[in-house]
Design an enzyme around this catalytic site. Structure first.
Site, mmCIF file in Angstrom:
data_model
loop_
_atom_site.group_PDB
_atom_site.id
_atom_site.type_symbol
_atom_site.label_atom_id
_atom_site.label_comp_id
_atom_site.label_asym_id
_atom_site.label_seq_id
_atom_site.Cartn_x
_atom_site.Cartn_y
_atom_site.Cartn_z
ATOM 1 N N CYS A 212 -18.970 -3.624 2.262
ATOM 2 C CA CYS A 212 -18.392 -2.454 2.658
ATOM 3 C C CYS A 212 -18.995 -1.704 3.956
ATOM 4 C CB CYS A 212 -18.246 -1.459 1.542
ATOM 5 S SG CYS A 212 -17.108 0.210 1.807
ATOM 6 N N ASP A 213 -18.408 -0.920 4.697
ATOM 7 C CA ASP A 213 -19.111 -0.420 5.686
ATOM 8 C C ASP A 213 -19.581 0.990 5.315
ATOM 9 O OD1 ASP A 213 -16.406 -0.234 5.808
ATOM 10 O OD2 ASP A 213 -16.359 0.725 7.787
ATOM 11 N N TYR B 34 -15.873 8.623 0.080
ATOM 12 C CA TYR B 34 -14.793 8.613 -1.005
ATOM 13 C C TYR B 34 -14.918 9.597 -2.254
ATOM 14 C CZ TYR B 34 -12.807 4.872 1.598
ATOM 15 O OH TYR B 34 -12.257 3.884 2.857
ATOM 16 N N HIS C 284 -17.321 2.553 -2.955
ATOM 17 C CA HIS C 284 -16.528 3.722 -2.870
ATOM 18 C C HIS C 284 -16.903 4.813 -4.093
ATOM 19 C CE1 HIS C 284 -13.168 2.096 -0.075
ATOM 20 N NE2 HIS C 284 -14.234 1.819 0.552
ATOM 21 N N ARG D 170 1.011 -1.275 0.008
ATOM 22 C CA ARG D 170 0.035 -0.026 -0.103
ATOM 23 C C ARG D 170 0.956 1.237 -0.249
ATOM 24 N NH1 ARG D 170 -4.975 1.771 3.961
ATOM 25 N NH2 ARG D 170 -5.283 3.851 3.356
ATOM 26 N N ASN E 66 -10.237 -5.261 -0.757
ATOM 27 C CA ASN E 66 -10.169 -4.330 -1.708
ATOM 28 C C ASN E 66 -9.281 -4.537 -3.048
ATOM 29 O OD1 ASN E 66 -11.948 -2.313 -0.325
ATOM 30 N ND2 ASN E 66 -10.576 -1.937 1.119
#
Length: 440
Positions: free
Chosen positions: A167-168, A246, A197, A92, A146
């Site tokens: 997804c939360d 997002y 997102h 990441r 993800n």
């Protein structure tokens, strides 16, 4: 008494696994056995210490096993929870820094970083889906890996309707809006549509009435909602919708790039540093306390770069409740309403049937069924189409092992939108991420 079922967690040495296990400790959980799978024995051992501490005060806690053998982990599974991170948080950090080096966003699911993350994750997720189809064809797969929508679509090619992405973010958004309207979740129906997102809440229905315009016209009400502070009241009124948090990356791109370039460390660098410290502390006499301390810090600093600073009302981590509700609805054929990532099947008219979308669904013993006629706001349709086209190019690149297609995917993303930049990004990512060596 209903027979207890087996849940296999892929990425079982991950930091957030205790959240999932904690959700299973109640008497109403359908899960009686948890199998953790990870490629790292050390991480598995550390997380098992935390889970053992959680179970110590719960007589009905599910039994826990752990293995690095994928086939053994999947054998006998009723549910499979996928939360893997190919190349870990170090990957990441590369996603973020390479993108910022070209002056574009590198968030893990949005922009160049999301494309890079997808390119290295899709081949692994596809191999896992094939293994599940062979070893545990009756299992239901809950994908939290993800980029969640993209990975769910890749796995659906082999598992069909038996893979569901969660997804939360949209559920937390819905809770905040319903609360600001002074309503109970059971008394209203939320209208939400888009991709993971990349979605908008467009209505809160009580009977035939849409209550959302009431909130959009209420200064105090909007200010009480996180998205009102994040996007501003006038923008929400112009949109006639409440965007997923997002979307800030799309609406305020230049500001977000400046913020990330000016930060002392990226989100990935913060998490990597914190996680390394945390896993060392998990060997202490109080592994649960060490984990809880790290979790509070992670949640409090979520979205700090987005201008909210540290949050006392962090909604992060709600995915474990969504996963439990999903498993319970399927296992016990008890209908539930959840916002999920599922095949479109005509739900959003602007996309084809096989596209995985994020929409409200009715879940029962036969799986998740999207409500028909979900509506993406007119101002968001082209953006949704472009991001879905990017996802399809990523899938093609992964299938073909094609660097040319990977460049095409990178250039197609609206936050890159440049073939020369895309080519440099892909070259740099391939040189720094061994998992992308398949791109030729």
């Amino acid at each position: 008494m209903t027979e207890k079922l087996t849940l296999t967690i892929l990425g079982g040495g991950g930091f957030r696994v205790p959240l999932v296990y904690g959700a299973l400790l109640g008497d109403d959980s359908p899960i009686g056995r948890v199998v953790l799978h990870d490629v790292d024995d050390g991480r598995l051992a550390a997380i098992r210490r935390v889970l053992a501490a959680q179970a110590a005060t719960s007589p009905a806690a599910p039994a826990v096993e752990a293995t690095t053998d994928l086939t053994a982990a999947l054998t006998g599974a009723d549910f499979v929870f996928s939360a893997i991170r190919v190349e870990g948080l170090a990957g990441r950090v590369v996603d973020e820094r390479v993108a910022l080096g070209e002056g574009v966003l590198g968030q893990e699911t949005v922009g160049a970083g999301g494309v890079a993350y997808g390119l290295r994750t899709v081949p692994v997720a596809t191999a896992i889906a094939r293994r599940i189809a062979l070893v545990a064809p009756a299992a239901w797969v809950i994908n939290f890996t993800n980029p969640a929508g993209l990975v769910t679509e890749a796995m659906a090619a082999h598992l069909g309707e038996r893979v569901i992405g969660i997804c939360d973010s949209p559920s937390a958004l819905a809770r905040r809006v319903v609360r600001a309207l002074g309503r109970r979740a059971d008394d209203v129906r939320v209208e939400y549509a888009g991709l993971n997102h990349l979605g908008w809440l467009t209505g809160v229905r009580q009977g035939s009435e849409n209550l959302l315009p009431r909130l959009l016209g209420d200064d105090d009400g909007l200010s009480s909602v996180e998205e009102g502070r994040l996007f501003g009241r006038s923008r929400l009124r112009d949109l006639a919708a409440v965007p997923n948090e997002y979307l800030r990356y799309y609406y305020d791109t230049a500001e977000m790039v400046r913020a990330e370039l000016g930060a002392a460390e990226t989100r990935g660098e913060f998490l990597l540093r914190q996680q390394q410290e945390c896993y060392r502390e998990l060997a202490s006499e109080d592994p649960l306390g060490a984990w809880e301390k790290a979790l509070r810090q992670r949640d409090a600093t979520y979205l700090a770069l987005e201008g909210l600073g540290e949050r006392d009302d962090a909604e992060g981590g709600g995915y474990e409740r969504i996963a439990l509700a999903l498993m319970t609805a399927i296992a016990r054929a008890e209908p539930a309403e959840l916002i999920l990532n599922v095949r479109n099947a005509g739900t959003i008219a602007a996309l084809d049937d096989d596209a995985v979308v994020e929409v409200p669904c009715r879940v029962d013993g036969s799986g998740a069924h999207p409500h028909p006629d979900a509506t993406v706001p007119a101002h968001g349709i082209e953006l949704v189409r472009r991001v879905k086209a990017t996802e399809r190019a990523i899938l093609a690149a992964a299938t073909q092992g094609s660097r040319t297609m990977a460049v095409r995917a990178m250039a197609a993303h609206p936050l890159v939108d440049s073939e020369p930049i895309a080519r440099r990004l892909v070259d740099e990512y391939v040189s720094r991420l061994p998992s992308l060596s398949y791109l030729r």
